[in-house]
Scaffold this motif. Structure first.
Motif, PDB file in Angstrom:
ATOM      1  N   HIS A  33     -35.906  24.548 -42.332  1.00 30.95           N
ATOM      2  CA  HIS A  33     -36.230  25.977 -42.201  1.00 30.95           C
ATOM      3  C   HIS A  33     -35.826  26.745 -43.454  1.00 30.95           C
ATOM      4  CE1 HIS A  33     -37.208  25.329 -38.011  1.00 30.95           C
ATOM      5  NE2 HIS A  33     -37.465  26.618 -37.862  1.00 30.95           N
ATOM      6  N   LEU A  34     -34.623  26.496 -43.932  1.00 30.58           N
ATOM      7  CA  LEU A  34     -34.151  27.214 -45.119  1.00 30.58           C
ATOM      8  C   LEU A  34     -35.006  26.872 -46.337  1.00 30.58           C
ATOM      9  CD1 LEU A  34     -30.290  26.925 -44.624  1.00 30.58           C
ATOM     10  CD2 LEU A  34     -31.755  28.914 -44.176  1.00 30.58           C
ATOM     11  N   GLU A  35     -35.374  25.601 -46.459  1.00 27.40           N
ATOM     12  CA  GLU A  35     -36.228  25.179 -47.576  1.00 27.40           C
ATOM     13  C   GLU A  35     -37.588  25.877 -47.526  1.00 27.40           C
ATOM     14  OE1 GLU A  35     -38.041  21.094 -49.555  1.00 27.40           O
ATOM     15  OE2 GLU A  35     -36.919  20.979 -47.692  1.00 27.40           O
ATOM     16  N   LEU A  40     -31.805  32.526 -41.901  1.00 24.04           N
ATOM     17  CA  LEU A  40     -30.890  31.943 -40.916  1.00 24.04           C
ATOM     18  C   LEU A  40     -31.098  32.590 -39.548  1.00 24.04           C
ATOM     19  CD1 LEU A  40     -28.588  30.046 -40.184  1.00 24.04           C
ATOM     20  CD2 LEU A  40     -26.994  31.788 -40.991  1.00 24.04           C
ATOM     21  N   ASP A  41     -31.283  33.891 -39.528  1.00 23.34           N
ATOM     22  CA  ASP A  41     -31.501  34.581 -38.252  1.00 23.34           C
ATOM     23  C   ASP A  41     -32.775  34.105 -37.567  1.00 23.34           C
ATOM     24  OD1 ASP A  41     -29.143  36.071 -38.256  1.00 23.34           O
ATOM     25  OD2 ASP A  41     -30.053  37.705 -39.401  1.00 23.34           O
ATOM     26  N   GLU A  42     -33.830  33.850 -38.336  1.00 24.78           N
ATOM     27  CA  GLU A  42     -35.073  33.339 -37.741  1.00 24.78           C
ATOM     28  C   GLU A  42     -34.857  31.935 -37.189  1.00 24.78           C
ATOM     29  OE1 GLU A  42     -39.005  34.231 -39.757  1.00 24.78           O
ATOM     30  OE2 GLU A  42     -37.570  34.811 -41.331  1.00 24.78           O
ATOM     31  N   ASP A  46     -35.361  30.681 -33.374  1.00 24.62           N
ATOM     32  CA  ASP A  46     -36.177  29.526 -33.009  1.00 24.62           C
ATOM     33  C   ASP A  46     -35.392  28.503 -32.188  1.00 24.62           C
ATOM     34  OD1 ASP A  46     -38.346  30.604 -34.338  1.00 24.62           O
ATOM     35  OD2 ASP A  46     -38.161  29.301 -36.094  1.00 24.62           O
ATOM     36  N   PHE A  47     -34.087  28.428 -32.421  1.00 26.75           N
ATOM     37  CA  PHE A  47     -33.227  27.444 -31.752  1.00 26.75           C
ATOM     38  C   PHE A  47     -32.009  28.150 -31.139  1.00 26.75           C
ATOM     39  CE2 PHE A  47     -35.476  25.214 -35.128  1.00 26.75           C
ATOM     40  CZ  PHE A  47     -36.045  24.165 -34.421  1.00 26.75           C
ATOM     41  N   PRO A  48     -32.213  28.835 -30.022  1.00 25.69           N
ATOM     42  CA  PRO A  48     -31.139  29.646 -29.438  1.00 25.69           C
ATOM     43  C   PRO A  48     -29.924  28.850 -28.940  1.00 25.69           C
ATOM     44  CG  PRO A  48     -33.057  29.596 -27.993  1.00 25.69           C
ATOM     45  CD  PRO A  48     -33.455  28.931 -29.269  1.00 25.69           C
ATOM     46  N   ALA A  55     -24.190  26.989 -37.372  1.00 26.51           N
ATOM     47  CA  ALA A  55     -25.057  26.918 -38.548  1.00 26.51           C
ATOM     48  C   ALA A  55     -24.268  27.204 -39.820  1.00 26.51           C
ATOM     49  CB  ALA A  55     -26.219  27.899 -38.401  1.00 26.51           C
ATOM     50  N   ILE A  56     -23.438  28.217 -39.797  1.00 26.24           N
ATOM     51  CA  ILE A  56     -22.649  28.569 -40.974  1.00 26.24           C
ATOM     52  C   ILE A  56     -21.635  27.469 -41.280  1.00 26.24           C
ATOM     53  CG2 ILE A  56     -20.910  30.188 -41.860  1.00 26.24           C
ATOM     54  CD1 ILE A  56     -22.572  32.412 -40.476  1.00 26.24           C
ATOM     55  N   ALA A  57     -21.023  26.911 -40.249  1.00 27.55           N
ATOM     56  CA  ALA A  57     -20.057  25.830 -40.451  1.00 27.55           C
ATOM     57  C   ALA A  57     -20.738  24.611 -41.069  1.00 27.55           C
ATOM     58  CB  ALA A  57     -19.388  25.461 -39.133  1.00 27.55           C
TER      59      ALA A  57
END
Length: 79
Positions: A33-35, A40-42, A46-48, A55-57
């Motif tokens: 996703h990032l690529e 990150l919020d999106e 998408d993956f609640p 994610a940050i860790a």
């Protein structure tokens, strides 16, 4: 956050692909996703089942691993 608390690798979950602990969301999905330019919020929308903290860790672990003085061990592991 300990990596073992962050990532699960279980042959019964997606064939052993690394996933965020407590989910069936592959770790690779975050990087994909990032690529692709997705924020990150999106990704989290998408993956609640993945928390922002997870994610940050994960990004922090990846950063520490890739900027470590022990990068030669990483080279050997992926060769």
């Amino acid at each position: 956050m300990d990596i073992k608390e962050l990532i699960t690798i279980d042959p019964d979950i997606l064939g052993g692909q690394p996933v965020f602990a407590g989910t069936r969301v592959p770790v690779e999905s975050l990087f994909d996703h990032l690529e692709a330019g997705v924020s990150l919020d999106e990704f989290l929308d998408d993956f609640p089942t993945v928390t922002k903290e997870q994610a940050i860790a994960l990004l922090d672990v990846a950063n520490r691993l890739l900027t470590s003085r022990n990068i030669a061990q990483l080279y050997a592991a992926v060769a």
